[in-house]
Design a protein around this motif. Structure first.
Motif, mmCIF file in Angstrom:
data_model
loop_
_atom_site.group_PDB
_atom_site.id
_atom_site.type_symbol
_atom_site.label_atom_id
_atom_site.label_comp_id
_atom_site.label_asym_id
_atom_site.label_seq_id
_atom_site.Cartn_x
_atom_site.Cartn_y
_atom_site.Cartn_z
ATOM 1 N N VAL A 189 0.851 -1.200 0.000
ATOM 2 C CA VAL A 189 0.000 0.000 0.000
ATOM 3 C C VAL A 189 0.882 1.244 0.000
ATOM 4 N N ASN A 190 1.903 1.239 0.842
ATOM 5 C CA ASN A 190 2.836 2.372 0.884
ATOM 6 C C ASN A 190 3.533 2.554 -0.467
ATOM 7 N N ARG A 191 3.887 1.455 -1.118
ATOM 8 C CA ARG A 191 4.528 1.545 -2.441
ATOM 9 C C ARG A 191 3.575 2.172 -3.453
ATOM 10 N N ARG A 192 2.301 1.794 -3.409
ATOM 11 C CA ARG A 192 1.308 2.389 -4.320
ATOM 12 C C ARG A 192 1.187 3.890 -4.087
ATOM 13 N N GLN A 193 1.118 4.288 -2.829
ATOM 14 C CA GLN A 193 1.009 5.709 -2.503
ATOM 15 C C GLN A 193 2.249 6.462 -2.975
ATOM 16 N N THR A 194 3.404 5.899 -2.726
ATOM 17 C CA THR A 194 4.658 6.544 -3.127
ATOM 18 C C THR A 194 4.760 6.637 -4.645
ATOM 19 N N ARG A 195 4.387 5.571 -5.334
ATOM 20 C CA ARG A 195 4.445 5.573 -6.794
ATOM 21 C C ARG A 195 3.544 6.664 -7.380
ATOM 22 N N ALA A 196 2.366 6.829 -6.825
ATOM 23 C CA ALA A 196 1.443 7.866 -7.308
ATOM 24 C C ALA A 196 2.050 9.256 -7.104
ATOM 25 N N VAL A 218 5.321 10.007 -6.799
ATOM 26 C CA VAL A 218 6.481 10.148 -7.688
ATOM 27 C C VAL A 218 6.029 10.428 -9.114
ATOM 28 N N ASP A 219 5.009 9.718 -9.587
ATOM 29 C CA ASP A 219 4.488 9.953 -10.937
ATOM 30 C C ASP A 219 3.937 11.370 -11.071
ATOM 31 N N TYR A 220 3.261 11.842 -10.029
ATOM 32 C CA TYR A 220 2.696 13.183 -10.060
ATOM 33 C C TYR A 220 3.806 14.232 -10.133
ATOM 34 N N VAL A 221 4.788 14.101 -9.259
ATOM 35 C CA VAL A 221 5.888 15.070 -9.234
ATOM 36 C C VAL A 221 6.668 15.022 -10.544
ATOM 37 N N ALA A 222 6.825 13.826 -11.113
ATOM 38 C CA ALA A 222 7.566 13.675 -12.372
ATOM 39 C C ALA A 222 6.860 14.377 -13.533
ATOM 40 N N ALA A 223 5.563 14.555 -13.443
ATOM 41 C CA ALA A 223 4.819 15.228 -14.514
ATOM 42 C C ALA A 223 5.226 16.705 -14.631
ATOM 43 N N GLU A 224 5.788 17.277 -13.575
ATOM 44 C CA GLU A 224 6.312 18.639 -13.566
ATOM 45 C C GLU A 224 5.397 19.665 -14.233
ATOM 46 N N GLN A 239 2.253 7.861 10.374
ATOM 47 C CA GLN A 239 1.858 8.008 8.968
ATOM 48 C C GLN A 239 1.560 9.476 8.646
ATOM 49 N N ALA A 240 0.976 10.190 9.597
ATOM 50 C CA ALA A 240 0.666 11.609 9.371
ATOM 51 C C ALA A 240 1.939 12.418 9.161
ATOM 52 N N VAL A 241 2.970 12.122 9.920
ATOM 53 C CA VAL A 241 4.244 12.827 9.746
ATOM 54 C C VAL A 241 4.801 12.544 8.357
ATOM 55 N N LYS A 242 4.754 11.276 7.947
ATOM 56 C CA LYS A 242 5.261 10.923 6.621
ATOM 57 C C LYS A 242 4.474 11.648 5.531
ATOM 58 N N ARG A 243 3.165 11.691 5.686
ATOM 59 C CA ARG A 243 2.335 12.369 4.688
ATOM 60 C C ARG A 243 2.576 13.877 4.679
ATOM 61 N N PHE A 244 2.740 14.462 5.851
ATOM 62 C CA PHE A 244 2.992 15.896 5.948
ATOM 63 C C PHE A 244 4.288 16.249 5.233
ATOM 64 N N GLU A 245 5.323 15.500 5.487
ATOM 65 C CA GLU A 245 6.610 15.775 4.851
ATOM 66 C C GLU A 245 6.517 15.573 3.334
ATOM 67 N N ALA A 246 5.803 14.560 2.894
ATOM 68 C CA ALA A 246 5.635 14.342 1.454
ATOM 69 C C ALA A 246 4.820 15.471 0.836
ATOM 70 N N ALA A 247 3.786 15.904 1.539
ATOM 71 C CA ALA A 247 2.900 16.958 1.012
ATOM 72 C C ALA A 247 3.650 18.264 0.799
ATOM 73 N N LYS A 248 4.645 18.540 1.628
ATOM 74 C CA LYS A 248 5.414 19.775 1.468
ATOM 75 C C LYS A 248 6.135 19.810 0.124
ATOM 76 N N ALA A 249 6.449 18.648 -0.417
ATOM 77 C CA ALA A 249 7.214 18.587 -1.665
ATOM 78 C C ALA A 249 6.334 18.490 -2.912
ATOM 79 N N ILE A 250 5.044 18.299 -2.726
ATOM 80 C CA ILE A 250 4.151 18.079 -3.859
ATOM 81 C C ILE A 250 3.496 19.386 -4.279
ATOM 82 N N PRO A 251 3.728 19.811 -5.522
ATOM 83 C CA PRO A 251 3.052 21.035 -5.998
ATOM 84 C C PRO A 251 1.572 20.769 -6.243
ATOM 85 N N LEU A 252 0.771 21.812 -6.137
ATOM 86 C CA LEU A 252 -0.662 21.671 -6.430
ATOM 87 C C LEU A 252 -0.867 21.516 -7.937
ATOM 88 N N ALA A 253 -1.898 20.793 -8.302
ATOM 89 C CA ALA A 253 -2.216 20.589 -9.724
ATOM 90 C C ALA A 253 -2.569 21.916 -10.361
#
Length: 161
Positions: free
Chosen positions: A78-85, A87-93, A146-160
């Motif tokens: 499940v974590n791999r699926r979330q991470t892959r999504a 990474v794919d989103y960020v890669a779309a730049e 999990q919330a800490v992990k998500r918070f840190e990931a969210a800081k790096a994800i640009p909005l669509a």
């Protein structure tokens, strides 16, 4: 007519507001530093953090840790699926198509739903061997980590766009 005491009260109010704003800014900055440090600790020794938070007796630990390990194994895909999504989103730049955005969000939502099912399943398993308060404590600890992990990931994800 503005009196001297009115001016003094206004100045005091201004100082109080400024102090509150500075304290809030400092607390937010400390939280960001603390969450990054906590993420590093989660990545290096999650089991140790869980052990410290759970404060299990030897009898409880003997029952808890095998279920914990099982849950972590079930959670990994499940974590791999979330991470892959992500990474794919960020890669779309910024060149995210509607179809790709829809696919990635659906994948993330499906993974979140699967994680919730696993949490419930694991809680019910834990309740069979531990008091409900101890099982609930673990669910809380895992949710916070999990919330800490998500918070840190969210800081790096640009909005669509």
């Amino acid at each position: 007519m503005i009196t001297g005491s009115t001016r003094l009260m206004a100045r005091l109010a201004g100082v109080v507001v400024a102090t509150a704003l500075l304290a809030t800014a400092h607390a937010q900055q400390a939280t960001q530093v603390d969450s990054a440090a906590l993420l590093a600790q989660i990545q290096s020794d999650k089991r140790g953090l869980v052990a410290k938070a759970m404060k299990l007796s030897p009898e409880e630990a003997a029952k808890f840790w095998p279920l914990y390990e099982k849950f972590q194994r079930e959670l990994e895909p499940v974590n791999r699926r979330q991470t892959r999504a992500v990474v794919d989103y960020v890669a779309a730049e910024g060149k995210l198509t509607d179809a790709n955005a829809d696919r990635l969000i659906r994948e993330a939502l499906d993974a979140n739903a699967e994680e919730a099912k696993l949490r419930k399943k694991h809680y019910l398993e834990l309740k069979k061997v531990l008091p409900a308060t101890r099982a609930a404590r673990y669910v809380q600890v895992e949710s916070k980590l999990q919330a800490v992990k998500r918070f840190e990931a969210a800081k790096a994800i640009p909005l669509a766009e």
